[in-house]
Design a protein around this motif. Structure first.
Motif, PDB file in Angstrom:
ATOM      1  N   LEU A 168       1.062  -1.095  -0.080  1.00 47.36           N
ATOM      2  CA  LEU A 168      -0.127  -0.016   0.117  1.00 47.36           C
ATOM      3  C   LEU A 168       0.991   1.270  -0.010  1.00 47.36           C
ATOM      4  N   MET A 169       0.470   2.099  -0.887  1.00 46.04           N
ATOM      5  CA  MET A 169       1.819   3.262  -0.880  1.00 46.04           C
ATOM      6  C   MET A 169       0.723   4.528  -1.250  1.00 46.04           C
ATOM      7  N   THR A 170       1.307   5.576  -0.629  1.00 45.73           N
ATOM      8  CA  THR A 170       0.599   6.984  -1.176  1.00 45.73           C
ATOM      9  C   THR A 170       0.970   7.287  -2.490  1.00 45.73           C
ATOM     10  N   ASP A 171       0.547   8.546  -2.936  1.00 47.89           N
ATOM     11  CA  ASP A 171       0.638   9.051  -4.374  1.00 47.89           C
ATOM     12  C   ASP A 171       2.088   9.713  -4.371  1.00 47.89           C
ATOM     13  N   GLY A 172       2.757   9.948  -3.217  1.00 43.93           N
ATOM     14  CA  GLY A 172       4.088  10.538  -3.261  1.00 43.93           C
ATOM     15  C   GLY A 172       5.070   9.431  -3.626  1.00 43.93           C
TER      16      GLY A 172
END
Length: 229
Positions: A168-172
């Motif tokens: 799971l990763m943020t758009d950064g």
């Protein structure tokens, strides 16, 4: 019963450091009675309490999921998480604490349910994902505090196997990866941290994120990585 190796790291972006702002991302990986839970949230930068919103969204998801059965209907679960999040904000307006919300819930038998509101990315080693309960077109500008529509959530479920990876990763992070290379990126971190202690792995990954290869990157970077073992 599946076992999980996991790593979660959140690093403040250069843009927020420069402006004296806090990290607006949050991450949580915890054992729950039914299995394991990973949550990654990215507070909307234009909102004054987005850091609170993201932190409370992680907590709300954990508080709800640890108390319900894995078979709970998706809409009922999301409604509970949203209500718990609203209640946790106290005097803060929901519209001042807007945050994305990415949830991965793995049962002890290796079944995975994912729930995503807003941008960022959830991926697994299983390339083909069965979508259920909602359409395939998430609103990439939405989040808790902005959307009240169940149809804005992307909901999936799949059966995982030993050795499979969940990220799971943020758009950064996700927006800087070449399309189609996201799983390679996750797998490379798994390989690079193999044999390291959690502390060593976190230190290494934080260093990688702080020295991010994309020129002029500004955003916070948050990743939760789980491997079924």
């Amino acid at each position: 019963m599946v076992s999980i190796r996991y790593l979660s790291v959140s690093v403040i972006g250069p843009g927020h450091l420069l402006n004296g702002q806090p990290n607006q991302d949050s991450a949580l990986v915890k054992r729950v009675p039914s299995g394991w839970l990973a949550v990654v949230c990215d507070g909307m930068g234009s909102k004054p309490h987005s850091d609170v919103g993201s932190k409370q969204a992680c907590r709300a998801a954990f508080d709800v999921i640890r108390a319900v059965d894995f078979s709970i209907e998706s809409k009922a679960l999301i409604k509970r998480v949203y209500q718990k999040w609203l209640n946790s904000l106290g005097d803060i307006k929901a519209s001042d604490a807007v945050t994305t919300c990415l949830i991965a819930w793995v049962s002890d038998s290796g079944k995975l349910r994912t729930f995503q509101l807003g941008d960022g990315l959830i991926l697994t080693s299983q390339q083909i994902t069965e979508h259920s309960d909602t359409n395939d077109f998430g609103n990439i500008t939405t989040g808790l505090g902005k959307s009240k529509q169940f149809s804005d959530w992307q909901v999936t479920q799949q059966q995982l196997s030993l050795g499979d990876v969940i990220a799971l990763m943020t758009d950064g992070i996700s927006e800087d990866l070449n399309q189609g290379m996201e799983l390679d990126f996750a797998n490379s971190i798994v390989q690079s941290t193999k044999g390291k202690s959690i502390r060593q792995a976190k230190t290494w990954l934080k260093n990688e994120f702080r020295n991010w290869g994309t020129p002029n990157h500004t955003d916070d970077k948050t990743l939760a990585l789980l491997v079924l073992s």
